[in-house]
Write a protein that holds these residues in place. Sequence first.
Motif, PDB file in Angstrom:
ATOM      1  N   GLU A  25      -2.273 -14.445  -1.697  1.00  0.00           N
ATOM      2  CA  GLU A  25      -1.913 -13.038  -1.561  1.00  0.00           C
ATOM      3  C   GLU A  25      -0.877 -12.822  -0.462  1.00  0.00           C
ATOM      4  OE1 GLU A  25      -5.202 -10.374  -1.472  1.00  0.00           O
ATOM      5  OE2 GLU A  25      -6.417 -11.558  -2.868  1.00  0.00           O
ATOM      6  N   ARG A  26       0.112 -12.003  -0.760  1.00  0.00           N
ATOM      7  CA  ARG A  26       1.173 -11.732   0.208  1.00  0.00           C
ATOM      8  C   ARG A  26       0.653 -10.819   1.316  1.00  0.00           C
ATOM      9  NH1 ARG A  26       5.669  -8.458   1.525  1.00  0.00           N
ATOM     10  NH2 ARG A  26       7.477  -9.727   2.138  1.00  0.00           N
ATOM     11  N   TRP A  39       2.353 -15.665   2.815  1.00  0.00           N
ATOM     12  CA  TRP A  39       1.293 -15.616   1.811  1.00  0.00           C
ATOM     13  C   TRP A  39       0.024 -16.255   2.370  1.00  0.00           C
ATOM     14  CZ3 TRP A  39       2.009 -13.601  -3.226  1.00  0.00           C
ATOM     15  CH2 TRP A  39       3.314 -13.125  -3.467  1.00  0.00           C
ATOM     16  N   ALA A 300       3.001 -20.258   3.558  1.00  0.00           N
ATOM     17  CA  ALA A 300       1.605 -19.947   3.266  1.00  0.00           C
ATOM     18  C   ALA A 300       0.730 -20.369   4.439  1.00  0.00           C
ATOM     19  CB  ALA A 300       1.145 -20.654   1.988  1.00  0.00           C
TER      20      ALA A 300
END
Length: 319
Positions: A25-26, A39, A300
């Motif tokens: 998820e950003r 992310w 990420a």
Amino acid sequence: MASLLERIMDAHRGIRPDVPVSTLERSRLLSDELGADVWLKTEHLMPTGSFKVRGSANKIRVLGEAAKRTGVFTASTGNHGQGVARAGKLAGVAVTVYVGETTTRAKMAAIEALGAELVVVPGGALDAEVEARRQASSQGKPYVAPYNDLDTVAGQGTLGVELAEQAPDLDAVFICVGGGGLIGGVGTALKALSPRTQVVGVWPSASTCLLDSLKAGEIVETPEFPTLSDGSTGAVEPGSVTFPICQDVIDETLTVSEDEIARAMRRIAEGERWMIEGAAGVAVAGLVQTAERYRGKKVAVVLCGRNVTLETFLRAVAV
């Protein structure tokens, strides 16, 4: 490495549907604040609240039929014990978890609630591990190690396969490091499936056992100090399978202070409304510390778990 990659790909298929794919998820808050496209890999939302369900599920899955009938032993005060207990319950394999008497009642209850037999021994986590290994050996039952096992590493590596599928254009991934099972598995997958992705290992400066060993070129003893990242603490076993793997797959190493960890935990609580454990805060803090060099890049962060007491979390975010 090829053999481990094959195990990872087999695990990626084999642990489903018992272990779901975690979302990526950003983070609008971190992206805006740091100037990168950030992310978050939501392992804290996995069953039992940790990535540990991956390695545990894979280890139980590949046990021989005889071992499945006899059951397995392990030692853990939290995430690993819950992961093995859950995997055993789903597969119909008896699990015995040894814990030290200093383990909190809440953690014991969480393990028991998943159907495992709990054995409390005098002393702490090391005493529990020594006794669990002794009993496993004397009774001829498998001991499920939290990281020093290629099947466990392969299970953790499924996270890397997911990242390569979810974000093939990823420039870097930040991962908290303890015994090396998570980053070893994820790094192995990414080197094969997304070689452009830089694998960044982050340690709390109070507990750098594997980092010091990597610097020395051999496994060495390192003093440890209290840290919010209690899930990543502990000495690396001599001859651990994770050591040569981590030598090959980690591109950059960082250390973060306790204040940086606490601020990272607070950032996620305020921006995402998630309560994460200290080890997850370590990875976030690593990105924040090096944000300048990742401006304009896609990165990420692995939020590896959420198993932290409310008291510890509130004390941490009060900085």
